[in-house]
Structures are given as C-alpha cells and as structure tokens.
Design a protein around this motif. Structure first.
Motif, PDB file in Angstrom:
ATOM      1  N   HIS A 128       0.830  -1.203   0.000  1.00 41.01           N
ATOM      2  CA  HIS A 128       0.000   0.000   0.000  1.00 41.01           C
ATOM      3  C   HIS A 128       0.867   1.258   0.000  1.00 41.01           C
ATOM      4  O   HIS A 128       0.688   2.157  -0.827  1.00 41.01           O
ATOM      5  CB  HIS A 128      -0.944  -0.030   1.208  1.00 41.01           C
ATOM      6  CG  HIS A 128      -1.964   1.060   1.193  1.00 41.01           C
ATOM      7  ND1 HIS A 128      -1.698   2.326   1.651  1.00 41.01           N
ATOM      8  CD2 HIS A 128      -3.255   1.060   0.768  1.00 41.01           C
ATOM      9  CE1 HIS A 128      -2.779   3.073   1.510  1.00 41.01           C
ATOM     10  NE2 HIS A 128      -3.744   2.333   0.963  1.00 41.01           N
ATOM     11  N   GLU A 129       1.818   1.319   0.918  1.00 47.51           N
ATOM     12  CA  GLU A 129       2.700   2.498   0.995  1.00 47.51           C
ATOM     13  C   GLU A 129       3.558   2.621  -0.261  1.00 47.51           C
ATOM     14  O   GLU A 129       3.841   3.724  -0.728  1.00 47.51           O
ATOM     15  CB  GLU A 129       3.569   2.438   2.253  1.00 47.51           C
ATOM     16  CG  GLU A 129       4.328   3.730   2.498  1.00 47.51           C
ATOM     17  CD  GLU A 129       5.160   3.724   3.769  1.00 47.51           C
ATOM     18  OE1 GLU A 129       5.972   4.649   3.926  1.00 47.51           O
ATOM     19  OE2 GLU A 129       5.008   2.807   4.612  1.00 47.51           O
ATOM     20  N   THR A 132       1.286   4.079  -2.987  1.00 46.36           N
ATOM     21  CA  THR A 132       1.014   5.463  -2.619  1.00 46.36           C
ATOM     22  C   THR A 132       2.208   6.350  -2.969  1.00 46.36           C
ATOM     23  O   THR A 132       2.061   7.417  -3.575  1.00 46.36           O
ATOM     24  CB  THR A 132       0.688   5.573  -1.118  1.00 46.36           C
ATOM     25  OG1 THR A 132      -0.524   4.868  -0.875  1.00 46.36           O
ATOM     26  CG2 THR A 132       0.556   7.007  -0.666  1.00 46.36           C
ATOM     27  N   LEU A 161      -6.207   4.828  -1.364  1.00 46.59           N
ATOM     28  CA  LEU A 161      -6.280   3.891  -2.491  1.00 46.59           C
ATOM     29  C   LEU A 161      -7.571   3.088  -2.529  1.00 46.59           C
ATOM     30  O   LEU A 161      -7.943   2.565  -3.572  1.00 46.59           O
ATOM     31  CB  LEU A 161      -5.084   2.922  -2.447  1.00 46.59           C
ATOM     32  CG  LEU A 161      -3.737   3.530  -2.797  1.00 46.59           C
ATOM     33  CD1 LEU A 161      -2.623   2.543  -2.470  1.00 46.59           C
ATOM     34  CD2 LEU A 161      -3.701   3.937  -4.249  1.00 46.59           C
ATOM     35  N   ASP A 162      -8.249   2.992  -1.418  1.00 43.99           N
ATOM     36  CA  ASP A 162      -9.472   2.191  -1.360  1.00 43.99           C
ATOM     37  C   ASP A 162     -10.723   2.991  -1.646  1.00 43.99           C
ATOM     38  O   ASP A 162     -11.827   2.446  -1.654  1.00 43.99           O
ATOM     39  CB  ASP A 162      -9.564   1.483  -0.009  1.00 43.99           C
ATOM     40  CG  ASP A 162      -8.408   0.521   0.193  1.00 43.99           C
ATOM     41  OD1 ASP A 162      -8.097  -0.226  -0.747  1.00 43.99           O
ATOM     42  OD2 ASP A 162      -7.800   0.553   1.278  1.00 43.99           O
TER      43      ASP A 162
END
Length: 165
Positions: A128-129, A132, A161-162
């Motif tokens: 995720h990071e 991002t 992101l979600d």
C-alpha cells in the motif's frame, strides 16, 4: 586537498566513466588504502564495485562515505541512493528502507530516493505504501498531459487507495 590525490581520483573516475571499471576499481582500492578516511574516495570505490555487480563489496565503502565528512550534497545523495539500492539488491530490505529514509530526511522531495524507497517498501511487503509513494511521485513529476490533467485526483487517491468516489 592533495594534488596527487586529486589527480589519481580524477583518473580513476575517468576510467570508470570510459567503461574501464575494473581498472578504475583497482586504482580506487589503492587510493582507499592511502586515504582510508576520505569520503569521496570511498564513494567512488563503492560506485565502481556496484558497476561491476559486486554489491556486497560496495556496502562498506558506501557506509564509510556516509559516515565520514567530506561529500558534496550531490555525492551524499548518490551514496544514499546507491547504498539503499544495493541493500535492496542484496535482499536486505529493512536496511534498504532505513538508508533510503535517512536519505529522504536530507533530501525530502527527491523523486529518485522516493522511487527506490517505493521498491524497497514493495519488497518489504508494504504494498500500500509502495503504491502510494509511486503515485505521488508520478503526479508530482510527470510531464504527460493526461497525468498532469488528473494530478489532483491521482494525489487524492494516492492518500486513499481504497476510495471509489
């Protein structure tokens, strides 16, 4: 500085730049023996090792370069990038992230350090990071008109992101 040292270092760098990296490495190793506390020589020695894909051998020279005063800001940046990337190639993802984050403390907006940190984040399982970070770099640096036209949306979704709205 010492004229002999400067001339020898310039010659070794020129050899590396001309593709004679093995010869450059030999000259740089001799210089590191003569000037063990010279950050610039350590950095150039690390770089020669990296270019020869001798990553493990490059690490102590990068570490010496970063722990010894004397590097220009440009070389310091290069040493953080080189060492962080080298740790990543060696599978030492946490050390890679630590090094790249130290580099980002000194060069907070540097896109190259951020991209290499994103790769290390990915390898460390921080997907995720990683995404991002990459999205923010793309939004900030892309010259593509389509990306530029959607920069605010990309930056917004990079933070969430979600989100689907």
């Amino acid at each position: 500085m010492n004229d002999d040292r400067d001339a020898a270092l310039a010659r070794a760098v020129r050899l590396r730049e001309q593709g004679e990296t093995e010869r450059a490495r030999g000259e740089l190793l001799a210089l590191t023996d003569r000037y063990p506390e010279d950050a610039e020589i350590a950095y150039q020695t690390a770089w020669a090792h990296d270019k020869l894909e001798l990553e493990a051998e490059a690490v102590p020279y990068y570490e010496r370069a970063l722990s010894t005063p004397g590097l220009t800001a440009q070389d310091r940046h290069g040493a953080f990038l080189g060492l962080g990337s080298t740790y990543r190639v060696l599978g030492r993802h946490e050390r890679s992230l630590e090094t790249l984050r130290r580099g980002l403390e000194e060069f907070p907006d540097d896109p190259a350090l951020r991209v290499f940190a994103a790769m290390a984040l990915y390898n460390a399982g921080e997907h995720h990071e990683s995404v991002t970070t990459l999205l923010k770099v793309v939004a900030a640096t892309s010259g593509d008109p389509g990306v530029h036209g959607h920069r605010r949306a990309i930056e917004h979704y990079a933070d969430d992101l979600d989100a689907f709205h």
